[in-house]
Write a protein that holds these residues in place. Sequence first.
Motif, short mmCIF file in Angstrom:
data_model
loop_
_atom_site.label_atom_id
_atom_site.label_comp_id
_atom_site.label_asym_id
_atom_site.label_seq_id
_atom_site.Cartn_x
_atom_site.Cartn_y
_atom_site.Cartn_z
N ASN A 299 0.85 -1.13 -0.09
CA ASN A 299 -0.18 0.09 0.16
C ASN A 299 0.89 1.35 -0.09
OD1 ASN A 299 0.80 0.73 2.74
ND2 ASN A 299 -0.50 -1.31 3.40
N ARG A 300 0.33 2.25 0.23
CA ARG A 300 1.03 3.59 0.30
C ARG A 300 1.11 3.96 1.80
NH1 ARG A 300 -0.74 8.79 1.13
NH2 ARG A 300 0.50 10.41 0.18
N LEU B 57 5.43 12.08 5.60
CA LEU B 57 4.39 12.80 5.47
C LEU B 57 2.83 11.79 4.99
CD1 LEU B 57 5.70 16.12 3.83
CD2 LEU B 57 4.93 15.81 5.96
N ILE B 58 3.10 10.58 5.44
CA ILE B 58 2.02 9.84 5.33
C ILE B 58 1.94 8.86 6.51
CG2 ILE B 58 1.40 7.75 3.77
CD1 ILE B 58 3.53 8.44 2.05
N TYR C 57 1.33 6.59 9.49
CA TYR C 57 1.95 5.35 9.87
C TYR C 57 0.98 4.20 9.49
CZ TYR C 57 5.56 7.91 12.49
OH TYR C 57 6.66 8.64 12.69
N THR C 58 1.54 3.13 8.92
CA THR C 58 0.75 2.05 8.50
C THR C 58 1.08 0.72 9.10
OG1 THR C 58 1.68 1.91 6.45
CG2 THR C 58 -0.50 2.90 6.53
N GLY D 122 -4.70 2.12 2.09
CA GLY D 122 -3.80 2.99 1.88
C GLY D 122 -3.64 2.89 0.34
N ASP E 227 -3.12 16.07 -1.79
CA ASP E 227 -3.51 15.69 -0.65
C ASP E 227 -3.91 16.82 0.35
OD1 ASP E 227 -4.67 13.96 0.91
OD2 ASP E 227 -2.73 12.46 1.31
N PHE F 294 -3.91 17.04 4.65
CA PHE F 294 -4.00 16.20 5.85
C PHE F 294 -3.60 17.20 7.07
CE2 PHE F 294 -0.17 15.61 3.26
CZ PHE F 294 0.60 15.96 4.14
N LEU G 13 -1.45 18.55 10.24
CA LEU G 13 -0.20 18.62 10.78
C LEU G 13 0.05 19.05 12.24
CD1 LEU G 13 2.33 20.48 8.10
CD2 LEU G 13 2.24 18.04 8.82
N LEU H 125 1.50 15.11 11.69
CA LEU H 125 0.80 14.06 11.52
C LEU H 125 0.74 12.89 12.31
CD1 LEU H 125 -0.63 12.85 8.91
CD2 LEU H 125 1.22 12.26 7.69
N HIS H 126 2.18 12.63 12.82
CA HIS H 126 2.17 11.36 13.63
C HIS H 126 1.83 11.56 15.29
CE1 HIS H 126 3.59 9.74 10.05
NE2 HIS H 126 4.62 10.58 9.80
N PHE H 127 2.10 12.72 15.69
CA PHE H 127 1.91 12.98 16.95
C PHE H 127 0.72 13.61 17.36
CE2 PHE H 127 6.31 12.68 16.02
CZ PHE H 127 6.72 11.32 16.69
N ARG I 94 -0.93 19.55 -0.18
CA ARG I 94 0.23 18.93 -0.61
C ARG I 94 0.26 18.51 -2.05
NH1 ARG I 94 0.92 13.67 -0.46
NH2 ARG I 94 0.10 14.05 -2.37
N TYR J 218 8.32 13.15 0.61
CA TYR J 218 7.19 13.85 0.52
C TYR J 218 5.70 12.98 0.44
CZ TYR J 218 10.13 17.76 0.25
OH TYR J 218 11.28 18.45 0.55
N GLY J 219 6.32 11.83 -0.29
CA GLY J 219 5.03 10.83 -0.29
C GLY J 219 3.84 11.27 -1.54
N VAL J 220 4.43 11.78 -2.48
CA VAL J 220 3.50 12.52 -3.49
C VAL J 220 3.34 11.71 -4.52
CG1 VAL J 220 4.46 14.84 -2.99
CG2 VAL J 220 5.05 13.48 -5.07
#
Lengths: 501, 242
Positions: free
Chosen positions: A56-57, A447-448, A450-451, B40, B47, B49, B51, B53-55, B72, B118-120
Motif C-alpha cells: 500500500n502507500r 508525510l504519510i 503510519y501504517t 492505503g 492531498d 492532511f 499537521l 501527522l504522527h503525534f 500537498r 513527501y509521499g507525493v
Amino acid sequence: MQQTLNLHDREELIAPLYQFDRKFWTTLAVLIVIIAPGMLLYARQLVVGLGVTDLNRPVFWGAYLVNFIFLIGIAMAGTVISAVLQLLKVNWRRPITRIAESLTVFGLMTAGLQIIMDMGRPDRLVFTLLYGRLQAPLLWDIASLTLYLLTAIFALYLQLIPDIALLRDTSPASAPLWRKKLYTILSLGWTGAKEQWRRLEKAITVVSVFIIPIGISLHTVTSWLFSTTVQPGWKSTILGPYFVVGAIFSGIGLLFIATTFARQYNKHLKEYITETFYTNLGWIFIVMSAVWFYFTLNETLVVVTEQETLEFPVMASKLFGEFAPAFWGMIILMIAATWILVAPKFVSDKPTPNPLFQSATGLVATAISIVIFFLLWLRLPVLAAPGIQSILIIAFVVFLILALLGVTKWMKTRLITSTVIASAFVLFGMWLERWNILLPTLTHARLIPYTTYNPTITEIAVTISTFGILTLMFVVFYKFFPSISIWEVEEGRALESDSTH
Amino acid sequence: MTDWCMVIDLEKCVACQGCSIACRFENNTPAVSPQESKNGRAIRWNDVFPLPLHFAPDQGEYPNVKTHYITRPCMHCKNAPCVKVCPVQATFTDEEGIVHQNYNRCIGCRFCTVACPYGVRYFNWFKPEWEETLAEYRNPDQLSVNGSLEGPAVRPTGVVEKCTYCVHRLAKAREQAKVEGRDFRPDEYVPACVQTCTGKARFFGDLDDPDSTVSQLSKSLRAIHLLEDSGAHPKTLYLAEG
C-alpha cells in the motif's frame, strides 16, 4: 592425474544419476504441489494487478523485496566461500564446491524472479536495457546481478567439465541417447590431456579471483538501494558491509542445509562429506555470527543513543513496537544458533554422570521454561503480585540455563544435526533481519500516516513457491550432474597420498 | 527561462479540499472503494492532511481549539530523489523545473515512491475504474509526445503517477499562443488547483520573473519549504501560518 578414486567410488556417485526411482518422483511431486499454488496466485496478480498483495502507500515494497535480499544473500556465500577457499588451497572444501556454486546460481535465478514478480509492469523489463539510466542504483543492481549470475554459471560450468567428460565416458549402456549426446556436447571434447588441465586450473583461478569482488558488489549495491535514499532507518553508511556479512552468514547456513540434504538423499556421499567439513566451516560460521552481532549492535546502539526525531521512531518500533516480535525473534534465534555452535566446544564428548548435562534434564527444563515464559507473557492477574512475578522471572532464568546446559552434551554427540538446527535458526533469523531493515522504514513515512503491512495469501504462497523452486532446481540439477566434484576429490586424495609418501 | 513555482499560503487555506477534488477531475485520478482507501490505496495527487501527522498535537481546550492543515501537491524538487532513482527515466525534470511522469515508460518498480520523502507518488494497484457514467466525463486531454504518455491520460495498471503542475494545461496554453501567432506569457496558465482554490491561497507563476506574484511572495519572511532537511530542494513554497 592419478586415478585414486576407484571404480566402486565412481559407481556410487554416478549410478544414482540414472536411477529415476520412486524417491525421486515423490520428491518431484511434493515440490510441484508446493510450487503450484504460488504460481497460480502470481498469474492472478499479473492479470488483476499488484493490488492482490497487501502493499500500500507508503509500504510500496514488501515480502518480494525481503525474499530478493535474502536470496541474493544465500547466493553470495556459495561462490564467494568456495572461491576464497579455493584460492587459499583449503583441502576440505573439495567435496562441497559443487553444491556451493550451484546454490549461487539457483539463488540468483530465484532472486531475479522476485524482482520480476515485484514489478508492476514485468512486460517492460527490457526497458531497463533500452532506456537504462546508469545513475540509478536499481540499474547497478540489475547489472551486478546479471554479471554475478553469468560469472557464477561460468564458474560452475568450468568445475563441471572434467566430470561431464567422466559421465560421457562411463555412462551405462542403458542410458538414454539424449543424455549421452548432452554430455558429449557439454564436455567440449575434454580428454584429460595435461595442457587441458593446465588451462582449466588457470581459468578456475582467474574466475575465483574475479567472482569475489563481483559477489561483494552485488550485496553492497543492493544495500545502496536503501542507503542512498533519504528515508529514516536506511541512511546508514555501514549498511553495505552489514549486508555482505549477513549474506555470508545466511549463505553458510543454507550451504550446511543443502549439503546435509544431499547427504541424506544419497547415503554414499557420507564418505566424502565428512564431519571435518562441518567442524571447519562451523568455525567460519561462528566468526560470521560474531561479526553480525557486532554490526547489529552498531546499527541499534547509535540510533537509540542519538534519538533523532525521524530515525528513533523507526528503531523504537523494532525495539518495543509492532516490529518487536520480528526483531527480538531474530535476536533470540541468532543467540540460540551461536550457543548451539559454540557451547559444545567447551564440553568433552565422554559420557558424564553429572545430571546437569543429561538430555532429559535439558528437555524438562526447556518445557518448564517455555511454560513460565507464556505465563509471564499472558500477564494473568493472579501472577501480577510483585513477589510471584519476581519468583517466576528467576525461575525462568534458572530453567533456561538448565535447558541450555542440558542440550549441550546432546549437541556435542550430534555435530551434524546440531549444525543443521543452528543453520535453520540463522536462515530464519536472517530472513527476519531483512524484514526488519525493509519494513519499519517503509511503514514510518514522513508525510504519510503510519501504517502496517501483513502479507496476503498471494505473497505467502509466492514466497513458499520461491523456496520450492529453489529446491526443485537443486533436485533436478543433481539428477544430471554429480553433487560432489569427483575430479576435485580425486585431486585432493592424490595430493594427500603424495604428501604421505 | 521560465521556472514554474507554486506558493501556498497556509494562512489563507481553509482546508476545504477543493484543490484535491479539482485535481481529481482535471487529471482523471480514479476513485477507489472505501475498503481500498482504508488499505492505503487511495490516489490523491493533491492531498490535504493535518499537521503534525504522527503525534497528536496539543489542540487546546474547547472552545479555544486550533487545528493545522496542509495541502500537498508535488514539490517538483530541484534535486528530486525520485528522478535520481528511476532506472528507465520514466520520471524526469524538464528545463522549466517540472518533474514529469511518463506512463508509457514506467516499469512499476516503485523505487521513486519509496524514495520520495513527501509521499507525493501513487501507484496503480488495479486497473483504474470509474463508477457508472463518470467515465464519460473524463478529461479528454493528454500529453503524448514521441511515444510518451503524460498528464490526465488514463493510466495502465502497474505504473506510478503524480502531480505534474497540470503539464497538459501548459502545453495547451503554448499551442493557443502559437495559433494566435504571439509569444507565450507565463501568466497564461495555472494548474487546476490554483484556479479553483476557495480561499485564494494558491499562487502560481514564474520564479525567474522578479515581478511575478510568486517571486514577490517567495521573499516573504513566512516563506518556507517542506522538509528542508531532506536535501531535495523542493520548489513548491509554503507561507507559514503566522
